[in-house]
Enzyme design. Structure first.
Site, PDB file in Angstrom:
ATOM      1  N   PRO A   1       0.765  -0.996   0.205  1.00  0.00           N
ATOM      2  CG  PRO A   1      -0.035  -1.243   2.568  1.00  0.00           C
ATOM      3  CD  PRO A   1       0.540  -2.169   1.530  1.00  0.00           C
TER       4      PRO A   1
ATOM      5  CG  ASP B   1       5.042  -0.361   3.009  1.00  0.00           C
ATOM      6  OD1 ASP B   1       3.746  -0.978   3.005  1.00  0.00           O
ATOM      7  OD2 ASP B   1       6.080  -1.648   2.935  1.00  0.00           O
ATOM      8  CG  HIS B   2      -0.066   3.779   4.850  1.00  0.00           C
ATOM      9  ND1 HIS B   2       0.289   4.938   6.261  1.00  0.00           N
ATOM     10  CD2 HIS B   2      -1.069   5.001   3.962  1.00  0.00           C
ATOM     11  CE1 HIS B   2      -0.999   5.292   6.126  1.00  0.00           C
ATOM     12  NE2 HIS B   2      -1.438   5.631   5.378  1.00  0.00           N
ATOM     13  NE  ARG B   3       3.274  -3.697   3.029  1.00  0.00           N
ATOM     14  CZ  ARG B   3       3.666  -4.355   3.166  1.00  0.00           C
ATOM     15  NH1 ARG B   3       2.915  -5.416   3.016  1.00  0.00           N
ATOM     16  NH2 ARG B   3       5.019  -4.283   2.043  1.00  0.00           N
ATOM     17  CB  VAL B   4       7.098   0.972   7.045  1.00  0.00           C
ATOM     18  CG1 VAL B   4       8.171   0.967   8.104  1.00  0.00           C
ATOM     19  CG2 VAL B   4       7.129  -0.785   7.264  1.00  0.00           C
TER      20      VAL B   4
END
Length: 444
Positions: free
Chosen positions: A244, A416-419
């Protein structure tokens, strides 16, 4: 005692290797550590070395074949040692040819997929002869072209028998050079890159790119993927879909960077640095202050790095390579400049060592030299971000209420929107802006 020669993992991400060239023939004596052949990995061309002493009794993979890591490619043994058991137990490696009836009309050297020979690509290929043909006669001349097709030039067929490196063949194809008319300066007369670059204009054939649309050309040309392009495709497909991603763009003022560069250049050539060198240093320092950006997504956990190993994307003739400047935040701009130039040069020559293109914690891609104002780069997993640098250009801006012309550059960060959350990425870019617009902070 016999020694098996396997296709080794010559880089951390290598899954298969292409045997570009055998350096030893069957029957040659070899010693442990001596190079047996050249292998194209996903990053570079490297040497496959012997792991034992003896005689190279059998080569099981042809030049030009790609096989998975772990495939048996040869056998080293004593001169009179029986190796029938090893050969009987060896499965035919992927890409290795199986015995078939001779096709005298269609010469097919092992490295044929690497080169383009113009009209010969468009000539229909005769089907294989029926089973159990008589012993093949001497190779006949090229078959006559079918009605309506341009005749096949003889020099192209001869060029296929010339010893040449994969890079030389590809460059020759791109420039329309007939390899048969080029004098090789490599080992045993092998044609290498510099021979193609120095070839006289007279060596250009009518099959070159300049006449690609002429009526005697095939409608298209299929070029098999090399190992570098295969890995690029795999890595990017792992990135753009599952990750994402969001993007943050800033425009930075380079006025003080330009002033500092001019002052450093006045001190001597050893102090000259480019705008890119300054930006690399600034990015590295900013990453050291924001470890939440200098991170990897590893599925069930996030790894935050305390050291900054900056990857810099380098375009080569075979695809994108990302050599790494280790501990970039702890190095001066002059040292970064030297390392960046050397790494880029060796990347294009495919001479990087595995430790020089693995281990990056964050990457940078710069297309400013091509006049690209702004672009978005694809994250190189497992990294959590990448910065895309556009071209520096003079712009009319308002400073203290007055219109002035300033040198500006746009940077776009893929996150990276997860990080990385939006605010985290924004704070990192704020720090980067402060460093770039006040570059003396980079030399304290």
């Amino acid at each position: 005692m016999a020694t098996k020669v396997f296709m080794e993992a010559l880089s951390p991400t290598m899954e298969e290797g292409k045997l570009v060239k055998w350096l030893k023939s069957e029957g040659d004596a070899v010693k442990s550590g001596e190079p047996l052949g050249e292998v194209e990995t996903d990053k570079a061309i490297m040497e496959l070395v012997a792991r034992g002493d003896g005689v190279l009794r059998k080569r099981l993979v042809n030049e030009g074949d790609s096989v998975p890591v772990g495939t048996l490619v040869g056998v080293i043994a004593g001169k009179d040692e029986n190796i029938d058991g090893l050969l009987a137990g060896a499965a035919a490696p992927a890409g290795a040819p199986t015995p078939q009836p001779e096709k005298p009309d269609v010469p097919a050297p092992a490295v044929e997929p690497q080169q383009s020979t113009g009209p010969s690509r468009g000539t229909p290929v005769p089907p294989p002869q029926p089973a159990a043909p008589p012993p093949p006669p001497p190779r006949p001349a090229a078959p006559p072209a079918p009605q309506g097709a341009a005749p096949q030039p003889a020099p192209s067929g001869e060029a296929r028998q010339v010893r040449s490196s994969p890079l030389a063949r590809r460059l020759a194809s791109e420039r329309g050079l007939d390899l048969g008319s080029v004098q090789g300066s490599g080992p045993n007369g092998r044609i290498i890159r510099r021979d193609i670059e120095n070839a006289p204009a007279a060596a250009v054939t009518s099959t070159g790119p300049s006449v690609l649309r002429s009526s005697d050309q095939a409608d298209f040309q299929d070029v098999p993927l090399n190992n570098i392009r295969k890995v690029i495709a795999k890595r990017l497909s792992e990135s753009i879909g599952p990750i994402p991603t969001f993007y943050l763009t800033v425009e930075l003022d380079l006025t003080r960077v330009m002033e500092m560069r001019a002052a450093m250049a006045d001190l001597g050539d050893e102090f000259k640095v480019s705008v890119n060198d300054v930006l690399l240093k600034a990015i590295a320092v900013a990453l050291s202050k924001h470890p939440e950006v200098n991170a990897h997504w590893l599925g069930d956990h996030i790894r935050y790095f305390n050291r900054v190993h900056l990857g810099m994307a380098v375009a080569t003739d075979d695809g994108l390579i990302v050599p790494v400047i280790w501990d970039a935040d702890r190095k001066g701009m002059a040292q970064i400049s030297r390392e960046a130039k050397e790494l880029a040069k060796r990347a294009r020559e495919r001479k990087l060592k595995p430790e020089e293109f693995t281990g990056s914690t964050f990457s940078v891609s710069n297309l400013g030299m091509f006049g690209i104002d702004q672009f978005t780069a694809i994250i190189n997993p497992p990294e959590a971000g990448i910065l895309a640098i556009g071209t520096g250009e003079d712009k009319l801006v308002v400073v203290d209420g007055e219109p002035v012309v300033r040198k500006r550059v746009r940077l776009t960060m893929s996150c990276d929107h997860r990080v990385i959350d939006g605010a985290v990425g924004a704070k990192f870019l704020q720090t980067l802006r402060r460093l770039v617009e006040n570059p003396l902070m980079l030399v304290y």
